[in-house]
Every structure is written in structure tokens, then in C-alpha cells.
Design a protein around this motif. Structure first.
Motif, PDB file in Angstrom:
ATOM      1  N   LEU A  15     -39.990  26.375 128.300  1.00 20.70           N
ATOM      2  CA  LEU A  15     -38.995  27.098 129.082  1.00 20.70           C
ATOM      3  C   LEU A  15     -39.543  27.475 130.451  1.00 20.70           C
ATOM      4  O   LEU A  15     -38.814  27.450 131.447  1.00 20.70           O
ATOM      5  CB  LEU A  15     -38.551  28.354 128.325  1.00 20.70           C
ATOM      6  CG  LEU A  15     -37.786  28.110 127.020  1.00 20.70           C
ATOM      7  CD1 LEU A  15     -37.531  29.431 126.298  1.00 20.70           C
ATOM      8  CD2 LEU A  15     -36.474  27.379 127.291  1.00 20.70           C
ATOM      9  N   ALA A  16     -40.831  27.827 130.508  1.00 22.44           N
ATOM     10  CA  ALA A  16     -41.443  28.187 131.787  1.00 22.44           C
ATOM     11  C   ALA A  16     -41.520  26.984 132.730  1.00 22.44           C
ATOM     12  O   ALA A  16     -41.571  27.158 133.952  1.00 22.44           O
ATOM     13  CB  ALA A  16     -42.839  28.764 131.554  1.00 22.44           C
ATOM     14  N   MET A  17     -41.516  25.778 132.176  1.00 20.53           N
ATOM     15  CA  MET A  17     -41.505  24.581 133.015  1.00 20.53           C
ATOM     16  C   MET A  17     -40.172  24.416 133.746  1.00 20.53           C
ATOM     17  O   MET A  17     -40.113  23.800 134.811  1.00 20.53           O
ATOM     18  CB  MET A  17     -41.769  23.331 132.164  1.00 20.53           C
ATOM     19  CG  MET A  17     -43.152  23.236 131.569  1.00 20.53           C
ATOM     20  SD  MET A  17     -43.330  21.743 130.553  1.00 20.53           S
ATOM     21  CE  MET A  17     -45.019  21.939 129.946  1.00 20.53           C
ATOM     22  N   ALA A  18     -39.101  24.978 133.153  1.00 21.95           N
ATOM     23  CA  ALA A  18     -37.761  24.770 133.700  1.00 21.95           C
ATOM     24  C   ALA A  18     -37.127  26.031 134.259  1.00 21.95           C
ATOM     25  O   ALA A  18     -36.123  25.948 134.968  1.00 21.95           O
ATOM     26  CB  ALA A  18     -36.854  24.189 132.614  1.00 21.95           C
ATOM     27  N   ASP A  19     -37.700  27.205 133.966  1.00 23.77           N
ATOM     28  CA  ASP A  19     -37.101  28.474 134.392  1.00 23.77           C
ATOM     29  C   ASP A  19     -38.115  29.262 135.211  1.00 23.77           C
ATOM     30  O   ASP A  19     -39.129  29.735 134.691  1.00 23.77           O
ATOM     31  CB  ASP A  19     -36.657  29.272 133.165  1.00 23.77           C
ATOM     32  CG  ASP A  19     -35.864  30.513 133.539  1.00 23.77           C
ATOM     33  OD1 ASP A  19     -35.760  30.818 134.745  1.00 23.77           O
ATOM     34  OD2 ASP A  19     -35.354  31.178 132.621  1.00 23.77           O
TER      35      ASP A  19
END
Length: 446
Positions: A168-172
Motif C-alpha cells: 500500500l505504501a508503494m501506491a499511497d
């Protein structure tokens, strides 16, 4: 006795047939010897629908040949979300274990593909992450698209028991990971050591041989799956940057062909670009024959409109061409954006070409392009403008028209609306076509 001899002969012949077959079936194979077979397929450049078709063939090849593993050697900056989703679906349904081997970068859609593999291994100094979903203008996509993409990233991480917070941190960019130095407004990109530390890479491996050792198949046969020439064209043609370029070249070429007689270089370039567009999308599995047929029929209707004016054939032809292109494009949003770019480019080029080179095309014999003007020598009647300012005398009363002597010539003249008697001095103030307008000269003017 004869029956026994006949049975012996039949048995003998059967043995002659079966023994070679049995010897083949019990001969040691690569699998029996523990060597195994590992297929390698490249995942390079942008992720698009052409890559989807290639990876589908790669997985089918590995399955049909009983491969122990299929290794995807990943080096990509990302690409189309739809293509990445389709590739992930194909990977999940594979009967052959898939290894994602990051050889340089697995960014954006590349990171998503890696997460859907059974295992992830990375070369030293490689990276994986930065997977925000953006539109074709480079802007962050809408909330709906972002939400769907985050759900896909989470599901892919959980597929193999990986902590989803890193995916999720890769996209958000709103997710903060202080232990990895990721602050608010930043996207997570893991290097090889970080990926292994957080469980997003099973191993850091420097070469293919080391990878085979890791898979416990040191003597396995390596088989490379190469991208075919047709697949190379399909991958290039379906690239999101190339599609609007091809459509622009196609439309500009065909329109410019209307500005010049015969069929020359612009028309050839235009048709070649459009045929290349359809060929690539058909190879990629995006377009069927129906889209090409619609396009050809549309071009035919547009040509027919030149000879049978009325508008109906032309409108039908334009709609047919657009529908054919949209059906071949795969993603409606992407292809409509590409068509818009092509239309704008064609209008701009057409205006510039018409301004600087004029029109000399096949429609010149049918459509009237010239206009009549005095500057071009078109004069509907003699204006006698040279008489303006000259003086003369009325021969008859002007009520308001009559006859006057100007110099030594008789002229039919007309007043500005007032009455002028005979033998009165006059002056010509204006000419309008064949009309000569006069005004009486008062005594004070004399």
C-alpha cells in the motif's frame, strides 16, 4: 498345433513392437535424473497489452513442456493498469510455479506483477515499488481508480502472506514508514536488501546459475522464451505513447492526400500507420476482423461522399472509422484520448498546410474554391470611377435622374435625391456600378 504356432508368432511380433516403446518409457529423462527444466521470459520496457499476450504464450509453453519453473526477468518502469491486471490473472491461474526475478527495476505495474509471482528474488542494487496509478497526462488518477488499485496491491501482497502495508505504501503517498525513511507525500521504493528484510523478496541472487542453485535445480536445462517479431511489433504498436502517434500520422497522411493530386507519400504513410495500428492490436489479441472491416467500410463511405454529396455517407463513414478504431483499442478511455490527440494534430496541420501551400487536390474539380473580386479582375460592370470629381451641365431637369454633359460626353446621371433644373452646373460625387451620382454646384462654390 497350428494355433499354438500362430499365437507364438503374434506374441513375438507384439514384443518387437512393445520392447522399443518400453525402453523409451523407462529411459531416464531430465526430470527423472533430477535435472529439471526452467524457462526464462523477459518482462522489459512498458507493461502493455502486447506484453500480456507474450506472457500468456510463455506460461502456456512452460505448462505444455512440463517446466519446473517459469522465471520472469523483470526490468520495467510500469505501464497500463489494465494490462497488469490481466497479466496478474494469467499468473495466478498458472500450473507452473512462477519466479519474479528483478534484474534492474520493477516499478509501478512491474511491482504489481512481481507481487503476483509465487516467489520474488532480486539482483543486488535493484529496486521495486513506486506504484501510484496515474493517467496518460501524468496526473494522479481519480479516487475510484486509486481505490481499486490499492485493493489490488493489498490482495497481491496477501496472496503470498506478505505484509500489505508495504504494498500500500508503494501506491499511497499518505502512508508513512519511518523505519524505511518514507515520509508523507512519498511513495515506497524498496531496494533488494530492504525487500528481503520486510519479506518482499525471498533471496538476493546475482546470476541465473545462482538462481538455479537456490531452486535446488543446479543442472536444470535453461530454455529461453524469446519475443517473436510479430509480438515485438504488437508490443511497440500497443504502447500508450505510440498509439496516438500512429493515429495522428494516419489521419494527417490521409487528409494531406486530399490536398495533392494522385496518391503519393502522405497517403502511403497514412494508410501504413493505420494498418500497422490494426495489425499490432490484432496480434496482441485486442482487435478482431470486425474492427478492421468497419474501418475499411468507413474509408469507402468517406470516398463515396466525394462523388455522391449529401452528408449521409460521409457521416456514416466517419462513425464507422471511429468505431473500428475504438473496438481495436482495448481500453476505451485510452483510445478516445489518442483519437482526440490525432484530431487536434490533424486540424492544426491541415490549417497550416492550406495556408502556406493552398489546395490542389482531387476535390478541386468538384468544389468551387475560388471567389470573385475586383482585385482578381472580376468586374460585373464598368464603374466609371474616373469621373468622380469632374464637372458638367445638365441637359434636362433631374427628377432625380436625367441627362448631363460631362466634358464632351452625354451621360445618364442621378442626383442624391433633390431636384436640379436644366442648364445647371453639376459635379460628380460618386459612382456605383453604372450609376453616376451628381450634386448641383451652388453659386458660392463657383
Amino acid at each position: 498345433m497350428k494355433k499354438i504356432k500362430k499365437s507364438i508368432k503374434i506374441t513375438f511380433y507384439l514384443l518387437l513392437i512393445l520392447v522399443p516403446l518400453l525402453s523409451v518409457s523407462i529411459s531416464p529423462s531430465n526430470a527423472a535424473e533430477g535435472k529439471g527444466v526452467v524457462y526464462f521470459a523477459p518482462v522489459e520496457d512498458a507493461v502493455e497489452r502486447g506484453l500480456e499476450k507474450f506472457l500468456e504464450r510463455s506460461i502456456e509453453t512452460a505448462e505444455e513442456n512440463g517446466a519446473d519453473y517459469l522465471v520472469l526477468e523483470i526490468n520495467t518502469p510500469g505501464g497500463l493498469v489494465q494490462a497488469a491486471n490481466n497479466i496478474a490473472k494469467i499468473m495466478r491461474e498458472s500450473d507452473v510455479p512462477i519466479i519474479a526475478y528483478v534484474t534492474k527495476h520493477a516499478l509501478s505495474a512491474g511491482a504489481y506483477i512481481a507481487l503476483n509471482a509465487d516467489q520474488i528474488v532480486m539482483k543486488p542494487s535493484t529496486t521495486m515499488g513506486a506504484a501510484a496509478v496515474i493517467d496518460q497526462q501524468g496526473n494522479t488518477a481519480g479516487k475510484k481508480a486509486e481505490s481499486a488499485w490499492l485493493a489490488d496491491m493489498r490482495a497481491s501482497a496477501e496472496l503470498h502472506n506478505r505484509d500489505p502495508k508495504y504494498a500500500l505504501a508503494m501506491a499511497d503517498e499518505d502512508i508513512v514508514l519511518e523505519d524505511l525513511g518514507v515520509g508523507k507525500g512519498e511513495l515506497l521504493t524498496l531496494d533488494a536488501s530492504q525487500a528481503k528484510k520486510v519479506g518482499y523478496a525471498e533471496a538476493i541472487i546475482d546470476s541465473r546459475n545462482d538462481l538455479l542453485d537456490y531452486l535446488e535445480l543446479p543442472d536444470a536445462e535453461i530454455r529461453n522464451i524469446e519475443v517473436s517479431f510479430a509480438e515485438t511489433i504488437a508490443r511497440y504498436v500497443t504502447h500508450p505513447v505510440v498509439v496516438p502517434i500512429l493515429l495522428s500520422i494516419g489521419s494527417i497522411g490521409l487528409v494531406l492526400e486530399l490536398y495533392s493530386p494522385g496518391f503519393g507519400i502522405p497517403g502511403i504513410l497514412g494508410l501504413s500507420a493505420l494498418l500497422l495500428f490494426f495489425f499490432g492490436h490484432m496480434i496482441a489479441g485486442l482487435a478482431g476482423w470486425e474492427s478492421l472491416i468497419l474501418f475499411v467500410v468507413g474509408i469507402g463511405l468517406i470516398i463515396a461522399e466525394v462523388f455522391v454529396p449529401g452528408g449521409i455517407l460521409g457521416i456514416g463513414g466517419i462513425l464507422s472509422v471511429l468505431i473500428g478504431i475504438v473496438l481495436a483499442g482495448g481500453s476505451i478511455a485510452n483510445i478516445l484520448f489518442s483519437i482526440l490527440i490525432a484530431i487536434v494534430a490533424t486540424i492544426v496541420v491541415s490549417i497550416l498546410f492550406l495556408k502556406y501551400f493552398g489546395y490542389n487536390g482531387p476535390l478541386k474539380k468538384i468544389i468551387l474554391f475560388d471567389s470573385t473580386s475586383n482585385e482578381k479582375g472580376y468586374i460585373s460592370s464598368v464603374t466609371k470611377s474616373e469621373l468622380v470629381g469632374q464637372t458638367g451641365t445638365t441637359l434636362t431637369p433631374l427628377r432625380p435622374s436625367g441627362t448631363a454633359i460631362i466634358g464632351e460626353e452625354r451621360y445618364d446621371v442621378v442626383t442624391e435625391g433633390n431636384y436640379i433644373g436644366s442648364s445647371r452646373p453639376i459635379k460628380i460625387v460618386k459612382t456605383e456600378g453604372s450609376r453616376i451620382i451628381v450634386r448641383e454646384i451652388k453659386e458660392e462654390e463657383n
